[in-house]
Design a protein around this motif. Structure first.
Motif, PDB file in Angstrom:
ATOM      1  N   VAL A  52       0.838  -1.200   0.000  1.00 20.97           N
ATOM      2  CA  VAL A  52       0.000   0.000   0.000  1.00 20.97           C
ATOM      3  C   VAL A  52       0.874   1.252   0.000  1.00 20.97           C
ATOM      4  N   LYS A  53       1.921   1.249   0.801  1.00 22.33           N
ATOM      5  CA  LYS A  53       2.829   2.398   0.855  1.00 22.33           C
ATOM      6  C   LYS A  53       3.471   2.654  -0.505  1.00 22.33           C
ATOM      7  N   GLN A  54       3.927   1.601  -1.177  1.00 22.32           N
ATOM      8  CA  GLN A  54       4.559   1.774  -2.486  1.00 22.32           C
ATOM      9  C   GLN A  54       3.562   2.256  -3.537  1.00 22.32           C
ATOM     10  N   ASN A  55       2.323   1.774  -3.471  1.00 20.91           N
ATOM     11  CA  ASN A  55       1.311   2.239  -4.420  1.00 20.91           C
ATOM     12  C   ASN A  55       1.019   3.724  -4.224  1.00 20.91           C
ATOM     13  N   PHE A  56       0.852   4.156  -2.986  1.00 21.43           N
ATOM     14  CA  PHE A  56       0.583   5.574  -2.728  1.00 21.43           C
ATOM     15  C   PHE A  56       1.793   6.453  -3.018  1.00 21.43           C
ATOM     16  N   ARG A  57       2.970   5.883  -2.935  1.00 25.32           N
ATOM     17  CA  ARG A  57       4.193   6.634  -3.233  1.00 25.32           C
ATOM     18  C   ARG A  57       4.192   7.140  -4.671  1.00 25.32           C
ATOM     19  N   PHE A  58       3.595   6.380  -5.568  1.00 23.11           N
ATOM     20  CA  PHE A  58       3.562   6.774  -6.964  1.00 23.11           C
ATOM     21  C   PHE A  58       2.449   7.781  -7.265  1.00 23.11           C
ATOM     22  N   LEU A  59       1.785   8.255  -6.228  1.00 24.35           N
ATOM     23  CA  LEU A  59       0.804   9.326  -6.387  1.00 24.35           C
ATOM     24  C   LEU A  59       1.309  10.640  -5.795  1.00 24.35           C
ATOM     25  N   THR A  60       2.500  10.626  -5.200  1.00 23.69           N
ATOM     26  CA  THR A  60       3.033  11.838  -4.575  1.00 23.69           C
ATOM     27  C   THR A  60       3.824  12.643  -5.587  1.00 23.69           C
ATOM     28  N   CYS A  61       3.368  13.855  -5.811  1.00 26.41           N
ATOM     29  CA  CYS A  61       3.999  14.738  -6.786  1.00 26.41           C
ATOM     30  C   CYS A  61       4.385  16.042  -6.107  1.00 26.41           C
ATOM     31  N   ARG A  62       5.367  16.694  -6.676  1.00 25.25           N
ATOM     32  CA  ARG A  62       5.827  17.982  -6.136  1.00 25.25           C
ATOM     33  C   ARG A  62       6.066  18.935  -7.289  1.00 25.25           C
ATOM     34  N   GLY A  63       5.625  20.155  -7.087  1.00 27.90           N
ATOM     35  CA  GLY A  63       5.855  21.186  -8.086  1.00 27.90           C
ATOM     36  C   GLY A  63       7.264  21.731  -7.971  1.00 27.90           C
ATOM     37  N   LEU A  64       7.896  21.892  -9.109  1.00 25.78           N
ATOM     38  CA  LEU A  64       9.227  22.497  -9.139  1.00 25.78           C
ATOM     39  C   LEU A  64       9.101  23.886  -9.763  1.00 25.78           C
ATOM     40  N   GLY A  65      10.177  24.578  -9.919  1.00 27.45           N
ATOM     41  CA  GLY A  65      10.163  25.959 -10.376  1.00 27.45           C
ATOM     42  C   GLY A  65       9.583  26.198 -11.760  1.00 27.45           C
ATOM     43  N   ASP A  66       9.472  25.171 -12.583  1.00 27.89           N
ATOM     44  CA  ASP A  66       8.998  25.369 -13.955  1.00 27.89           C
ATOM     45  C   ASP A  66       7.479  25.296 -14.089  1.00 27.89           C
ATOM     46  N   GLY A  67       6.749  25.196 -12.974  1.00 29.03           N
ATOM     47  CA  GLY A  67       5.296  25.152 -13.013  1.00 29.03           C
ATOM     48  C   GLY A  67       4.723  23.771 -13.255  1.00 29.03           C
ATOM     49  N   LEU A  71       6.936  13.488 -10.216  1.00 25.85           N
ATOM     50  CA  LEU A  71       6.800  12.370  -9.291  1.00 25.85           C
ATOM     51  C   LEU A  71       7.987  12.377  -8.333  1.00 25.85           C
ATOM     52  N   ILE A  72       7.713  12.341  -7.030  1.00 29.43           N
ATOM     53  CA  ILE A  72       8.793  12.430  -6.040  1.00 29.43           C
ATOM     54  C   ILE A  72       9.763  11.248  -6.116  1.00 29.43           C
ATOM     55  N   PRO A  73       9.304   9.996  -6.261  1.00 24.81           N
ATOM     56  CA  PRO A  73      10.282   8.906  -6.357  1.00 24.81           C
ATOM     57  C   PRO A  73      11.171   8.976  -7.603  1.00 24.81           C
ATOM     58  N   ASP A  74      10.691   9.635  -8.666  1.00 25.81           N
ATOM     59  CA  ASP A  74      11.470   9.755  -9.899  1.00 25.81           C
ATOM     60  C   ASP A  74      11.178  11.119 -10.513  1.00 25.81           C
ATOM     61  N   LEU A  75      12.057  12.063 -10.275  1.00 22.76           N
ATOM     62  CA  LEU A  75      11.820  13.438 -10.714  1.00 22.76           C
ATOM     63  C   LEU A  75      11.917  13.631 -12.226  1.00 22.76           C
ATOM     64  N   THR A  76      12.205  12.587 -12.963  1.00 19.17           N
ATOM     65  CA  THR A  76      12.199  12.696 -14.430  1.00 19.17           C
ATOM     66  C   THR A  76      10.801  12.458 -14.997  1.00 19.17           C
ATOM     67  N   VAL A  77       9.869  11.985 -14.170  1.00 16.84           N
ATOM     68  CA  VAL A  77       8.517  11.675 -14.631  1.00 16.84           C
ATOM     69  C   VAL A  77       7.589  12.827 -14.261  1.00 16.84           C
ATOM     70  N   GLU A  78       6.945  13.405 -15.269  1.00 20.51           N
ATOM     71  CA  GLU A  78       5.980  14.468 -15.016  1.00 20.51           C
ATOM     72  C   GLU A  78       4.644  13.832 -14.627  1.00 20.51           C
ATOM     73  N   CYS A  79       4.073  14.342 -13.548  1.00 21.54           N
ATOM     74  CA  CYS A  79       2.840  13.754 -13.026  1.00 21.54           C
ATOM     75  C   CYS A  79       1.657  13.981 -13.960  1.00 21.54           C
ATOM     76  N   TRP A  80       0.829  12.965 -14.033  1.00 23.71           N
ATOM     77  CA  TRP A  80      -0.426  12.979 -14.772  1.00 23.71           C
ATOM     78  C   TRP A  80      -0.239  13.251 -16.257  1.00 23.71           C
ATOM     79  N   ARG A  81       0.892  12.831 -16.783  1.00 26.97           N
ATOM     80  CA  ARG A  81       1.150  12.918 -18.212  1.00 26.97           C
ATOM     81  C   ARG A  81       1.561  11.529 -18.708  1.00 26.97           C
ATOM     82  N   ASP A  82       1.211  11.213 -19.905  1.00 30.63           N
ATOM     83  CA  ASP A  82       1.649  10.017 -20.630  1.00 30.63           C
ATOM     84  C   ASP A  82       1.765   8.769 -19.750  1.00 30.63           C
ATOM     85  N   ASP A  83       3.005   8.349 -19.479  1.00 36.68           N
ATOM     86  CA  ASP A  83       3.247   7.089 -18.770  1.00 36.68           C
ATOM     87  C   ASP A  83       2.677   7.091 -17.357  1.00 36.68           C
ATOM     88  N   HIS A  84       2.793   8.197 -16.661  1.00 37.94           N
ATOM     89  CA  HIS A  84       2.309   8.246 -15.280  1.00 37.94           C
ATOM     90  C   HIS A  84       0.799   8.024 -15.227  1.00 37.94           C
TER      91      HIS A  84
END
Length: 123
Positions: A52-67, A71-84
């Motif tokens: 459950v913890k790992q599943n919810f981990r992939f829903l945690t996103c953080r905004g960076l300076g570019d608007g 995704l917090i576990p992998d900052l190369t993945v933009e949240c709610w786009r394409d693969d995510h």
């Protein structure tokens, strides 16, 4: 993540094979239902919090300076786009439904159906 959601079921199948082999080795002289159910319950309740913890981990996103949100576990993945979005729709949400709602409900139904036999030494 898909493997993590499925791994406990693979372990339960291997457990059933081991207990079945033990039963065959003893030529049916021992009951295996109680220890097999106990093993399933232990596997479920030991693995469920981590899954459950790992599943919810992939829903945690953080905004960076570019608007954009990443995704917090992998900052190369933009949240709610394409693969995510695909991962969330096909792996994360079903995993959460299975492990947060389905598993505890199944355990509750099993206990409710066997409420008269819970204090007996065997099921």
């Amino acid at each position: 993540l898909l493997l993590l959601n499925v791994l406990p079921f693979v372990l339960m199948a291997l457990t059933a094979i081991v207990w079945g082999s033990y039963w065959m080795y003893k030529r049916g002289k021992v009951g295996i239902k109680s220890p097999m159910v106990a093993t399933f319950i232990i596997l479920f309740f030991l693995s469920q919090p981590s899954i459950v913890k790992q599943n919810f981990r992939f829903l945690t996103c953080r905004g960076l300076g570019d608007g954009k949100r990443y995704l917090i576990p992998d900052l190369t993945v933009e949240c709610w786009r394409d693969d995510h979005s695909l991962w969330v729709a096909y792996i994360i949400v079903p995993g959460i439904l299975l492990w947060v709602i389905g598993g505890p409900c199944a355990a509750g139904i099993f206990l409710w159906k066997n409420k008269r036999n819970l204090w007996k030494p065997t099921l």
